[in-house]
Design an enzyme around this catalytic site. Structure first.
Site, PDB file in Angstrom:
ATOM      1  N   GLY A 135       0.800  -1.217   0.000  1.00  0.00           N
ATOM      2  CA  GLY A 135       0.000   0.000   0.000  1.00  0.00           C
ATOM      3  C   GLY A 135       0.832   1.266   0.000  1.00  0.00           C
ATOM      4  O   GLY A 135       0.602   2.175  -0.801  1.00  0.00           O
TER       5      GLY A 135
ATOM      6  N   LYS B 199       9.820  -7.443  -4.233  1.00  0.00           N
ATOM      7  CA  LYS B 199      10.307  -8.822  -4.295  1.00  0.00           C
ATOM      8  C   LYS B 199       9.202  -9.817  -4.646  1.00  0.00           C
ATOM      9  O   LYS B 199       9.480 -10.980  -4.903  1.00  0.00           O
ATOM     10  CB  LYS B 199      11.023  -9.212  -2.997  1.00  0.00           C
ATOM     11  CG  LYS B 199      10.172  -9.342  -1.764  1.00  0.00           C
ATOM     12  CD  LYS B 199      11.038  -9.858  -0.591  1.00  0.00           C
ATOM     13  CE  LYS B 199      10.266  -9.867   0.712  1.00  0.00           C
ATOM     14  NZ  LYS B 199      11.078 -10.372   1.834  1.00  0.00           N
TER      15      LYS B 199
ATOM     16  N   ALA C 221      -4.682  -7.324   5.499  1.00  0.00           N
ATOM     17  CA  ALA C 221      -5.378  -6.463   6.455  1.00  0.00           C
ATOM     18  C   ALA C 221      -6.877  -6.625   6.256  1.00  0.00           C
ATOM     19  O   ALA C 221      -7.349  -6.686   5.132  1.00  0.00           O
ATOM     20  CB  ALA C 221      -4.960  -5.012   6.261  1.00  0.00           C
TER      21      ALA C 221
ATOM     22  N   GLY D  33      -9.786  -5.411   8.875  1.00  0.00           N
ATOM     23  CA  GLY D  33     -10.868  -4.652   9.514  1.00  0.00           C
ATOM     24  C   GLY D  33     -11.217  -3.313   8.926  1.00  0.00           C
ATOM     25  O   GLY D  33     -12.383  -2.994   8.744  1.00  0.00           O
TER      26      GLY D  33
ATOM     27  N   PHE E 282     -13.992   0.593  16.257  1.00  0.00           N
ATOM     28  CA  PHE E 282     -12.752  -0.173  16.346  1.00  0.00           C
ATOM     29  C   PHE E 282     -12.110   0.067  17.698  1.00  0.00           C
ATOM     30  O   PHE E 282     -12.429   1.056  18.376  1.00  0.00           O
ATOM     31  CB  PHE E 282     -11.802   0.236  15.211  1.00  0.00           C
ATOM     32  CG  PHE E 282     -11.357  -0.928  14.358  1.00  0.00           C
ATOM     33  CD1 PHE E 282     -12.260  -1.596  13.546  1.00  0.00           C
ATOM     34  CD2 PHE E 282     -10.033  -1.361  14.370  1.00  0.00           C
ATOM     35  CE1 PHE E 282     -11.855  -2.666  12.765  1.00  0.00           C
ATOM     36  CE2 PHE E 282      -9.621  -2.434  13.589  1.00  0.00           C
ATOM     37  CZ  PHE E 282     -10.518  -3.088  12.786  1.00  0.00           C
TER      38      PHE E 282
ATOM     39  N   ALA F  61      15.439  -6.245  -3.431  1.00  0.00           N
ATOM     40  CA  ALA F  61      16.408  -5.178  -3.130  1.00  0.00           C
ATOM     41  C   ALA F  61      17.375  -5.653  -2.055  1.00  0.00           C
ATOM     42  O   ALA F  61      16.965  -6.281  -1.070  1.00  0.00           O
ATOM     43  CB  ALA F  61      15.668  -3.930  -2.649  1.00  0.00           C
TER      44      ALA F  61
ATOM     45  N   GLN G 214       3.644  -5.021  18.349  1.00  0.00           N
ATOM     46  CA  GLN G 214       2.236  -5.208  18.707  1.00  0.00           C
ATOM     47  C   GLN G 214       1.804  -6.665  18.593  1.00  0.00           C
ATOM     48  O   GLN G 214       1.989  -7.297  17.550  1.00  0.00           O
ATOM     49  CB  GLN G 214       1.346  -4.368  17.782  1.00  0.00           C
ATOM     50  CG  GLN G 214      -0.144  -4.567  18.058  1.00  0.00           C
ATOM     51  CD  GLN G 214      -0.988  -3.472  17.434  1.00  0.00           C
ATOM     52  OE1 GLN G 214      -1.296  -3.510  16.259  1.00  0.00           O
ATOM     53  NE2 GLN G 214      -1.344  -2.477  18.232  1.00  0.00           N
TER      54      GLN G 214
ATOM     55  N   HIS H 169      -1.471  -8.730  18.394  1.00  0.00           N
ATOM     56  CA  HIS H 169      -2.910  -8.631  18.161  1.00  0.00           C
ATOM     57  C   HIS H 169      -3.579  -9.660  19.053  1.00  0.00           C
ATOM     58  O   HIS H 169      -3.125 -10.805  19.108  1.00  0.00           O
ATOM     59  CB  HIS H 169      -3.219  -8.911  16.690  1.00  0.00           C
ATOM     60  CG  HIS H 169      -4.609  -8.531  16.279  1.00  0.00           C
ATOM     61  ND1 HIS H 169      -5.722  -9.187  16.741  1.00  0.00           N
ATOM     62  CD2 HIS H 169      -5.067  -7.549  15.464  1.00  0.00           C
ATOM     63  CE1 HIS H 169      -6.806  -8.619  16.219  1.00  0.00           C
ATOM     64  NE2 HIS H 169      -6.441  -7.631  15.447  1.00  0.00           N
TER      65      HIS H 169
ATOM     66  N   LEU I  42      -5.014 -14.132  11.400  1.00  0.00           N
ATOM     67  CA  LEU I  42      -5.674 -13.028  12.088  1.00  0.00           C
ATOM     68  C   LEU I  42      -7.198 -13.141  12.020  1.00  0.00           C
ATOM     69  O   LEU I  42      -7.760 -13.358  10.955  1.00  0.00           O
ATOM     70  CB  LEU I  42      -5.240 -11.708  11.436  1.00  0.00           C
ATOM     71  CG  LEU I  42      -5.954 -10.443  11.896  1.00  0.00           C
ATOM     72  CD1 LEU I  42      -5.549 -10.085  13.306  1.00  0.00           C
ATOM     73  CD2 LEU I  42      -5.654  -9.291  10.953  1.00  0.00           C
TER      74      LEU I  42
ATOM     75  N   GLU J 212     -10.145  -7.395  14.350  1.00  0.00           N
ATOM     76  CA  GLU J 212     -10.755  -6.617  15.425  1.00  0.00           C
ATOM     77  C   GLU J 212     -12.195  -6.204  15.087  1.00  0.00           C
ATOM     78  O   GLU J 212     -13.000  -5.931  15.969  1.00  0.00           O
ATOM     79  CB  GLU J 212      -9.895  -5.359  15.625  1.00  0.00           C
ATOM     80  CG  GLU J 212     -10.177  -4.566  16.858  1.00  0.00           C
ATOM     81  CD  GLU J 212      -8.998  -3.628  17.150  1.00  0.00           C
ATOM     82  OE1 GLU J 212      -7.863  -4.124  17.272  1.00  0.00           O
ATOM     83  OE2 GLU J 212      -9.220  -2.423  17.235  1.00  0.00           O
TER      84      GLU J 212
ATOM     85  N   ARG K 276      -5.141  -2.796  21.772  1.00  0.00           N
ATOM     86  CA  ARG K 276      -4.611  -4.146  21.585  1.00  0.00           C
ATOM     87  C   ARG K 276      -3.594  -4.542  22.653  1.00  0.00           C
ATOM     88  O   ARG K 276      -3.579  -5.687  23.104  1.00  0.00           O
ATOM     89  CB  ARG K 276      -3.968  -4.255  20.203  1.00  0.00           C
ATOM     90  CG  ARG K 276      -5.005  -4.200  19.105  1.00  0.00           C
ATOM     91  CD  ARG K 276      -4.383  -4.167  17.738  1.00  0.00           C
ATOM     92  NE  ARG K 276      -5.444  -4.157  16.732  1.00  0.00           N
ATOM     93  CZ  ARG K 276      -5.224  -4.032  15.426  1.00  0.00           C
ATOM     94  NH1 ARG K 276      -3.995  -3.888  14.963  1.00  0.00           N
ATOM     95  NH2 ARG K 276      -6.227  -4.057  14.581  1.00  0.00           N
TER      96      ARG K 276
ATOM     97  N   HIS L 178       1.896  -8.990  15.378  1.00  0.00           N
ATOM     98  CA  HIS L 178       1.094  -8.454  14.274  1.00  0.00           C
ATOM     99  C   HIS L 178       1.738  -7.273  13.572  1.00  0.00           C
ATOM    100  O   HIS L 178       1.631  -7.143  12.354  1.00  0.00           O
ATOM    101  CB  HIS L 178      -0.263  -8.030  14.851  1.00  0.00           C
ATOM    102  CG  HIS L 178      -1.253  -7.560  13.832  1.00  0.00           C
ATOM    103  ND1 HIS L 178      -1.613  -8.323  12.743  1.00  0.00           N
ATOM    104  CD2 HIS L 178      -1.979  -6.410  13.738  1.00  0.00           C
ATOM    105  CE1 HIS L 178      -2.514  -7.657  12.025  1.00  0.00           C
ATOM    106  NE2 HIS L 178      -2.738  -6.488  12.592  1.00  0.00           N
TER     107      HIS L 178
ATOM    108  N   ARG M 290      -0.055   0.924  18.440  1.00  0.00           N
ATOM    109  CA  ARG M 290      -0.879   1.442  17.350  1.00  0.00           C
ATOM    110  C   ARG M 290      -2.339   1.074  17.576  1.00  0.00           C
ATOM    111  O   ARG M 290      -2.639  -0.027  18.021  1.00  0.00           O
ATOM    112  CB  ARG M 290      -0.410   0.833  16.027  1.00  0.00           C
ATOM    113  CG  ARG M 290      -1.285   1.218  14.846  1.00  0.00           C
ATOM    114  CD  ARG M 290      -0.737   0.684  13.542  1.00  0.00           C
ATOM    115  NE  ARG M 290      -0.846  -0.758  13.386  1.00  0.00           N
ATOM    116  CZ  ARG M 290      -1.958  -1.416  13.056  1.00  0.00           C
ATOM    117  NH1 ARG M 290      -3.093  -0.761  12.868  1.00  0.00           N
ATOM    118  NH2 ARG M 290      -1.945  -2.732  12.934  1.00  0.00           N
ATOM    119  N   LEU M 291      -3.238   1.993  17.230  1.00  0.00           N
ATOM    120  CA  LEU M 291      -4.653   1.658  17.253  1.00  0.00           C
ATOM    121  C   LEU M 291      -5.030   0.956  15.957  1.00  0.00           C
ATOM    122  O   LEU M 291      -4.577   1.324  14.875  1.00  0.00           O
ATOM    123  CB  LEU M 291      -5.515   2.920  17.392  1.00  0.00           C
ATOM    124  CG  LEU M 291      -5.499   3.625  18.751  1.00  0.00           C
ATOM    125  CD1 LEU M 291      -6.587   4.686  18.786  1.00  0.00           C
ATOM    126  CD2 LEU M 291      -5.677   2.642  19.902  1.00  0.00           C
ATOM    127  N   GLY M 292      -5.860  -0.066  16.098  1.00  0.00           N
ATOM    128  CA  GLY M 292      -6.361  -0.781  14.930  1.00  0.00           C
ATOM    129  C   GLY M 292      -7.019   0.189  13.977  1.00  0.00           C
ATOM    130  O   GLY M 292      -7.702   1.116  14.398  1.00  0.00           O
TER     131      GLY M 292
END
Lengths: 588, 251
Positions: free
Chosen positions: A18, A41, A52, A54, A120, A161, A234, A236, A246, A249, A294, A362, A397-399
């Site tokens: 992404g 790669k 991913a 949620g 979430f 790379a 993190q 999860h 996974l 959430e 989490r 996670h 981190r927040l989901g």
């Protein structure tokens, strides 16, 4: 290994997930005259963004505000996020999400045609955009397909790379192994953006795909750039035991509950608020119980294990994620992938039975140290997405912030790299070619033509992941971390005796596995040593010997610099704008 | 004694061997193992030289498609227990050149993907600015194309397609389904541009509607259905243009 070639571009993006795709498109749109190389790669649609599930957070509804999203994110981060970065992130998020909508992302909708949002964990107001429960998949395919429209973006698919090339004090490209031919090539670029994702594969039990080996983080690290906040890993709270697959959430966002072996909603015992009946129309209450952050949920699980209140199975202890009260219709409409995955891989149909779950590695909050433009300390080098640490995630981190992060900071880094490339047109091609030849020689000598090796890649990898789990897992201590640091130093030594049986140049995955292991050992060391040095507990970093947060000493980012021995750890201040540190309260 | 199972795996290294061969490996049998787990076991414990693609091991990245006993399968979603105690034969997806061992060359698909313009096309001057917010799209409009947007590009449908096996100029199931995904999207205005590729001689008319593509699809995308719908709308276009020229203005 034959001759090498040099490719010349304005901007080289490493990683086709992404963040990489968003960055490449940003460069292409900023200036259509700029040539972009997108080096990955794997074919970009295989990138781990695809997994991913949620959703992606952005303020769009009238009951929401930028300040609410900021304060949720900062509380979630246990005050380790840089607040100027969080404010920028939150402000840019809605337009980035709308941009993706215009590019065709199939967001789930309300009856009136507007984009729908769901609650979430750790978010006070529902602001998570979703495409059922395959949000990352749809975002990635939308970005990849859209990237094909730009003639000035060239895809180097299945190019691995290996190194960031520095000449004259600035980054001027990379070397990469073309998997098909086994040749090392130089891809020169006036700016390079690292978007290679995280490194969950340094742990044995992870939601991360096989490709998440921290490649780009280490490329920057070896070029002298710091890795920031690497101790924050993190877990999860809801992965399937055994496979680590996974369970999103969103299952809890839609009302799923966590219960121990007695059917008790144990989260109420861990300062996460009181549960409401699942039949209560106000359930689930945001920022409480199952919608806590989490790190706190994963810690609560560990405490339940200590109390002997979890269930035991073939793959260790677990608890139950119960979705039965949601009913078949809601499960199929909102979280169909949860049903598909549970049924296929756990033999459990969540419509009729609770799903066995346990915490699973996670996400890496840490990564390449960058400023708010995605620029690293090395001129010409940028980073975005999970590979980078801007930092908006701090200690936890927040989901649903990470999918948005890769859009916002992918685009920002892309634009900044485009500017840099325009301002620095010259490339030292002769010197770059020399570096390419050296890199080719290194790969040949240390791997492909190496004789007398006897350490198997898989053996060293298993020993590495095992020591990371035992010493640098959810709970750490000086003793456990020192043991892990020593073990990693031993593995680093043994790596020089690596065995490569495959002498073929064509698609040699024994070679790439060895290269990945080499990189992962660096990531693992950065994590373990940063964790050892941080003698406090904050967010996902929990020290049994230092159970409290210590703002006086550690309201700071850790910076790991590579040396020939143990990494050197330094610190820099966290940027606080409007949210002074306070007690981290959920559910009361 | 531990239960085991045999895997007979296609091996080929183009720079070292003239001919492909099969190599048999014995792996532990575990109830919850998929074929990919067994292949990873071989790679880690028996033979590091085996090459194949994989990543997510949860059926969504689309890397690990292979022929399992002659049928195109995602190996991360194909369980050993469904074959035990028989031997399993694993080969690269058919219909593609082989790069090495179980790794196919998929350049042709990547090229075709770009050809069908898999992005939202808006008429000149009809793009909505970001400040204007999202395009409205009702759940019913989303349903129109949702199924075709679920394709993970795993290539199983190409391996199953009898037309593609004989003539690789055929655009093929996944690419046509993807074109249909954008054609059916209420935000898109680019159907005419895509139909040039899709309705050409290499396109949908070559499909004999065997439907094998939809049978093997692990994500229920139903490419065969997409091809049929595409044929119908192309035929309607033709009638409109030829028989009712005043009404034949394509949308």
């Amino acid at each position: 290994m034959g001759n090498y070639e040099t490719y010349k571009y304005d901007v080289v993006v490493v990683g086709g997930g992404g963040a990489g795709l968003r960055a490449a498109i940003a460069v292409a749109e900023t200036n259509p005259a700029l040539k972009v190389a997108l080096v990955s790669k794997v074919y970009p649609m295989r990138s781990h963004t695809v997994s991913a599930e949620g959703g992606a957070a952005a303020v769009i509804k009238e009951n929401d505000s930028f300040d609410e999203h900021c304060s949720d994110t900062i509380l979630g981060s246990d005050w380790l996020a840089d607040q100027d970065a969080v404010e920028l992130f939150v402000k840019e998020a809605p337009s980035e999400m709308i941009q993706l909508e215009h590019w065709g992302c199939p967001w789930s909708r309300e009856p009136n045609g507007k984009v729908a949002v769901r609650p979430f964990g750790g978010m006070k107001i529902e602001r998570t955009w979703f495409a059922a429960d395959k949000t990352g998949f749809h975002m990635l395919h939308t970005l990849y397909q859209t990237s094909l429209k730009y003639d000035n973006v060239t895809h180097f698919d299945e190019w691995f790379a290996t190194k960031v090339l520095v000449e004259n004090g600035r980054c001027q490209g990379i070397t990469a192994l073309e998997l098909r031919s086994g040749q090392i090539r130089v891809i020169a670029g006036k700016a390079v953006i690292i978007c290679t994702g995280g490194a969950g594969r340094v742990f044995p039990f992870t939601t991360n795909g096989a490709i998440k080996t921290g490649d780009g983080m280490v490329m920057a690290y070896r070029a002298g750039v710091a890795l920031k906040d690497m101790e924050f890993v993190q877990y999860h709270p809801t992965g399937l035991p055994g496979t680590g697959i996974l369970i999103t959430e969103a299952a809890r966002g839609e009302g799923g509950i966590l219960v121990n072996k007695d059917g008790y909603r144990y989260l109420q015992d861990y300062d996460l608020g009181k549960p409401l009946e699942v039949t209560d129309s106000r359930h689930p209450v945001k920022k409480t119980m199952e919608l806590g952050p989490r790190d706190r949920l994963s810690l609560a699980f560990m405490k339940e294990v200590e109390k002997g209140r979890t269930l035991s199975g073939a793959y260790g202890e677990y608890v139950h994620l119960d979705l039965r009260h949601l009913g078949e219709k809601k499960v199929d409409k909102k979280i169909p992938f949860v049903r598909e995955l549970s049924t296929k891989y756990a033999g459990i149909d969540p419509v009729y039975e609770p799903i066995p779950v346990r915490p699973v590695v996670h996400y890496m909050m840490g990564g390449v140290d960058t400023d708010i433009d995605g620029a690293a300390s090395m001129p010409g080098l940028f980073a975005a997405g999970e590979a980078a640490c801007v930092s908006i995630n701090g200690a936890n981190r927040l989901g649903s912030n990470s999918l948005t992060e890769l859009l916002v900071f992918g685009a920002i880094a892309g634009r900044a790299a485009a500017r840099f490339a325009t301002e620095h047109p010259e490339l030292d091609l002769t010197a770059l070619q020399k570096q390419g030849a050296d890199e080719q020689e290194r790969i040949a000598k240390n791997f492909i033509r190496k004789d007398g090796g006897y350490e198997r890649v898989a053996t060293l990898r298993q020993e590495m992941t095992r020591t990371m789990e035992s010493g640098a897992g959810i709970y750490r201590s000086e003793t456990s971390l020192k043991e892990t640091c020593n073990k990693l130093a031993e593995l680093r030594g043994r790596f020089s005796n690596i065995l490569i049986e495959d002498r073929s140049l064509s698609f040699n995955t024994e070679l790439t596995s060895a290269l990945e292991l080499d990189l992962m050992l660096d990531v693992a060391q950065a994590i373990a040593h940063s964790a050892l040095a941080r003698t406090e507990s904050r967010g996902s970093h929990q020290r049994t010997d230092y159970p409290d947060r210590n703002d006086e000493k550690f309201l700071k980012h850790s910076l790991a610099f590579r040396t020939d021995g143990a990494p050197r750890i330094e610190y820099k201040d966290v940027i606080i704008t409007r949210w002074p540190p306070a007690e981290r309260v959920y559910g009361r | 004694m531990e239960k085991t199972m045999k895997l007979e795996i296609f091996r080929y290294r183009p720079d070292q061997e003239d001919q492909p061969r099969f190599q048999t490996y014995e792996v532990p049998f575990r109830e919850d193992w998929v074929v990919l787990d067994a292949i990873n076991y071989i790679k880690d414990e028996i033979d590091g030289t085996l090459s194949y693609r994989w990543s997510c091991r949860m059926g969504v990245c689309g890397s690990c498609g292979m022929m399992v006993n002659g049928i195109p399968k995602l190996t991360c979603a194909t369980f050993l227990k469904d074959y035990y105690p028989d031997k399993i034969r694993v080969e690269p997806l058919t219909g593609f050149p082989v790069q090495r061992d179980l790794v196919i060359v998929m350049d042709d698909f990547i090229h075709k993907l770009r050809e069908i313009k898999p992005w939202i096309i808006r008429r000149e001057g009809e793009e909505k600015p970001i400040e204007g917010g999202e395009y409205l799209q009702t759940p019913a409009e989303l349903e129109q194309y949702k199924q075709y947007s679920m394709c993970i590009n795993c290539m199983l449908c190409y391996a199953a397609c009898p037309v593609y096996a004989l003539d690789n100029t055929f655009v093929g199931p996944a690419a046509i389904a993807l074109a249909q995904r954008y054609n059916m999207d209420s935000r898109d205005q680019g159907r005419d541009q895509r139909q040039e590729i899709i309705a050409s001689h290499e396109g949908i008319w070559e499909c004999t509607f065997v439907g094998e593509c939809s049978v093997v699809c692990p994500k229920a995308v139903d490419p065969a259905g997409a091809i049929q719908r595409s044929k119908v709308s192309s035929t309607i276009d033709w009638y409109k243009e030829v028989l009712i020229p005043w009404g034949g203005k394509k949308r």
